[in-house]
Design a protein around this motif. Structure first.
Motif, mmCIF file in Angstrom:
data_model
loop_
_atom_site.group_PDB
_atom_site.id
_atom_site.type_symbol
_atom_site.label_atom_id
_atom_site.label_comp_id
_atom_site.label_asym_id
_atom_site.label_seq_id
_atom_site.Cartn_x
_atom_site.Cartn_y
_atom_site.Cartn_z
ATOM 1 N N ARG A 1 0.830 -1.209 0.000
ATOM 2 C CA ARG A 1 0.000 0.000 0.000
ATOM 3 C C ARG A 1 0.864 1.259 0.000
ATOM 4 N NH1 ARG A 1 -3.933 0.031 4.738
ATOM 5 N NH2 ARG A 1 -4.612 1.902 3.606
ATOM 6 N N ALA A 2 1.973 1.224 0.710
ATOM 7 C CA ALA A 2 2.877 2.380 0.721
ATOM 8 C C ALA A 2 3.427 2.644 -0.679
ATOM 9 C CB ALA A 2 4.014 2.147 1.711
ATOM 10 N N GLU A 3 3.734 1.572 -1.413
ATOM 11 C CA GLU A 3 4.219 1.729 -2.787
ATOM 12 C C GLU A 3 3.142 2.324 -3.688
ATOM 13 O OE1 GLU A 3 5.655 -2.008 -4.118
ATOM 14 O OE2 GLU A 3 7.319 -2.097 -2.679
ATOM 15 N N ILE A 4 1.905 1.913 -3.483
ATOM 16 C CA ILE A 4 0.799 2.473 -4.269
ATOM 17 C C ILE A 4 0.693 3.974 -4.038
ATOM 18 C CG2 ILE A 4 -1.735 2.553 -4.458
ATOM 19 C CD1 ILE A 4 -1.727 -0.484 -3.932
ATOM 20 N N ARG A 5 0.834 4.389 -2.808
ATOM 21 C CA ARG A 5 0.659 5.811 -2.470
ATOM 22 C C ARG A 5 1.777 6.696 -3.028
ATOM 23 N NH1 ARG A 5 -1.161 3.355 2.457
ATOM 24 N NH2 ARG A 5 0.847 3.709 3.477
ATOM 25 N N GLN A 6 2.873 6.089 -3.451
ATOM 26 C CA GLN A 6 3.974 6.868 -4.007
ATOM 27 C C GLN A 6 3.775 7.187 -5.490
ATOM 28 O OE1 GLN A 6 6.534 8.113 -2.119
ATOM 29 N NE2 GLN A 6 5.285 7.267 -0.453
ATOM 30 N N THR B 1 -7.947 -5.143 5.968
ATOM 31 C CA THR B 1 -7.742 -3.741 6.310
ATOM 32 C C THR B 1 -9.087 -3.127 6.699
ATOM 33 O OG1 THR B 1 -8.150 -2.893 4.075
ATOM 34 C CG2 THR B 1 -5.926 -3.676 4.554
ATOM 35 N N SER B 2 -9.132 -1.803 6.769
ATOM 36 C CA SER B 2 -10.386 -1.114 7.108
ATOM 37 C C SER B 2 -11.301 -0.948 5.903
ATOM 38 C CB SER B 2 -10.073 0.251 7.723
ATOM 39 O OG SER B 2 -9.264 1.025 6.848
ATOM 40 N N GLY B 3 -11.036 -1.677 4.820
ATOM 41 C CA GLY B 3 -11.928 -1.709 3.680
ATOM 42 C C GLY B 3 -11.915 -0.427 2.866
ATOM 43 N N LEU B 4 -13.097 0.174 2.684
ATOM 44 C CA LEU B 4 -13.243 1.365 1.862
ATOM 45 C C LEU B 4 -12.321 2.492 2.319
ATOM 46 C CD1 LEU B 4 -14.618 2.962 -0.379
ATOM 47 C CD2 LEU B 4 -16.483 3.489 1.220
ATOM 48 N N THR B 5 -12.197 2.653 3.632
ATOM 49 C CA THR B 5 -11.323 3.697 4.151
ATOM 50 C C THR B 5 -9.881 3.486 3.724
ATOM 51 O OG1 THR B 5 -12.757 3.960 6.088
ATOM 52 C CG2 THR B 5 -10.547 4.881 6.242
ATOM 53 N N ALA B 6 -9.445 2.236 3.724
ATOM 54 C CA ALA B 6 -8.070 1.921 3.302
ATOM 55 C C ALA B 6 -7.876 2.234 1.815
ATOM 56 C CB ALA B 6 -7.759 0.464 3.590
ATOM 57 N N VAL B 7 -8.879 1.899 0.998
ATOM 58 C CA VAL B 7 -8.800 2.204 -0.431
ATOM 59 C C VAL B 7 -8.697 3.715 -0.649
ATOM 60 C CG1 VAL B 7 -9.963 2.012 -2.664
ATOM 61 C CG2 VAL B 7 -10.081 0.110 -1.045
ATOM 62 N N LEU B 8 -9.553 4.453 0.042
ATOM 63 C CA LEU B 8 -9.529 5.909 -0.074
ATOM 64 C C LEU B 8 -8.175 6.475 0.389
ATOM 65 C CD1 LEU B 8 -13.092 6.842 1.241
ATOM 66 C CD2 LEU B 8 -12.276 6.999 -1.109
ATOM 67 N N ARG B 9 -7.654 5.884 1.473
ATOM 68 C CA ARG B 9 -6.366 6.345 1.979
ATOM 69 C C ARG B 9 -5.287 6.236 0.910
ATOM 70 N NH1 ARG B 9 -2.379 8.168 2.573
ATOM 71 N NH2 ARG B 9 -0.764 7.920 4.137
ATOM 72 N N ASP B 10 -5.286 5.123 0.197
ATOM 73 C CA ASP B 10 -4.247 4.910 -0.806
ATOM 74 C C ASP B 10 -4.475 5.774 -2.044
ATOM 75 O OD1 ASP B 10 -3.243 3.108 0.962
ATOM 76 O OD2 ASP B 10 -3.932 1.321 -0.109
ATOM 77 N N ILE B 11 -5.718 6.027 -2.390
ATOM 78 C CA ILE B 11 -6.014 6.892 -3.536
ATOM 79 C C ILE B 11 -5.604 8.337 -3.242
ATOM 80 C CG2 ILE B 11 -7.888 7.924 -4.882
ATOM 81 C CD1 ILE B 11 -9.264 5.207 -4.840
ATOM 82 N N VAL B 12 -5.851 8.776 -2.003
ATOM 83 C CA VAL B 12 -5.463 10.135 -1.617
ATOM 84 C C VAL B 12 -3.952 10.305 -1.706
ATOM 85 C CG1 VAL B 12 -5.349 11.754 0.330
ATOM 86 C CG2 VAL B 12 -7.484 10.589 -0.212
ATOM 87 N N GLY B 13 -3.212 9.244 -1.341
ATOM 88 C CA GLY B 13 -1.747 9.294 -1.451
ATOM 89 C C GLY B 13 -1.068 9.835 -0.230
#
Length: 317
Positions: free
Chosen positions: A278-283, A305-317
């Motif tokens: 996930r950290a790599e995705i956010r980069q 993970t926390s589901g939708l919140t985790a997806v949003l977290r990674d999209i936000v970056g």
């Protein structure tokens, strides 16, 4: 008990030990270099306490986790109760937990519920377990050292807590959870005082009712925190320390624990792998980041993970 500048509240907690229907055999206190009257209060208390009181002042500041580790390393009891310096126990806490421990000898760590209060010890009609359930969280999220009683067997397995690990209660409860040896009794046996200097800022510790909606909004807000990236790195570092700790315990533990510890080790390594991915995705840049998040979602990467919140977290970056 681990203390640090606790003079404002510690007298009430010490007195609650005296008022126990089953008093402690000993009280071990390590102080992390208090500059207030904490030591004087404890030493005066020790003169009249109806049980042995040991006060130890650390030679240097060890921090929150290190201070509790130092206290735990000095204990001798078969069942060790952890205490914060600013709470108050109900008179039957020790008696009740001892009876539960006798009924469930397989439980290596036992936890009770706590009534949340404000700084003046006024009830807010909420309990810690009640807040967790209202938030829709599993009881795995109940990681609260001041509500724990730990058997000697678990302490001998997983102490000392390694330098760099930030929370003694996470260390103990993560081991107990992973070994299937945590027992939660939802009887309220103490007050949990909330004030401006509390260490824990976990949302379920709030003195206003927590709901699923509030938890989601809180999670969304945290996506945009400036230190979100550093928190992620810190989380991975903590998991690595824990994974190393599990391996060390497994290497030196009785065979009956090996399967559970191996499973815990595998789960921890999987969490590390997930967080790194996930950290790599956010980069990545925004469009590739969205695409990578969706691919990871479709592969089941967000399953634990926390589901939708985790997806949003990674999209936000």
């Amino acid at each position: 008990m681990a203390t640090y500048n606790g003079a404002q509240y510690i007298k009430e907690q010490l007195q609650s030990f005296v008022e126990q229907t089953r008093r402690p055999d000993e009280l071990i206190i390590t102080d992390d270099g208090s500059s207030d009257d904490t030591e004087t209060i404890v030493r005066n208390f020790a003169k009249t306490a109806p049980f042995e009181v040991e006060f130890h002042r650390n030679e240097k500041n060890l921090g929150y986790c290190g201070n509790f580790n130092a206290a735990l390393m000095k204990t001798t009891g078969d069942l060790v109760f952890l205490s914060d310096q600013d709470d108050v126990w109900f008179p039957k806490k020790i008696e009740h937990i001892l009876s539960v421990a006798e009924r469930y000898p397989e439980a290596l760590l036992l936890m009770n519920d706590a009534m949340l209060t404000n700084s003046e010890l006024e009830e807010v009609e909420l309990t810690k377990i009640g807040q967790i359930r209202s938030a829709g969280m599993p009881l795995d999220k109940f990681v609260m050292g001041c509500c724990c009683a730990v058997r000697r067997e678990l302490l001998e397995l997983c102490l000392p807590i390694p330098a760099g690990f930030k929370a003694h209660d996470n260390w103990l409860v993560w081991f107990a959870n992973g070994m299937g040896a945590k027992l939660v009794d939802d009887i309220v046996l103490q007050y949990y005082r909330r004030h401006e200097t509390n260490q824990s800022q976990f949302i379920a510790n709030r003195t206003t009712k927590v709901t699923r909606t509030r938890v989601f909004l809180h999670s969304v807000e945290s996506l945009f925190r400036k230190d979100a990236s550093q928190q992620s790195k810190d989380g991975i570092a903590q998991l690595k320390i824990f994974a190393d700790g599990v391996q060390a315990v497994m290497d030196n533990s009785p065979g009956r624990y090996h399967q559970k510890l191996a499973e815990l080790q595998a789960q921890t390594i999987q969490k590390i792998s997930t967080e790194k991915a996930r950290a790599e995705i956010r980069q990545k840049w925004f469009i590739p980041r969205v695409a990578a998040s969706l691919r990871y979602f479709l592969r089941g990467g967000y399953r634990n993970t926390s589901g939708l919140t985790a997806v949003l977290r990674d999209i936000v970056g």
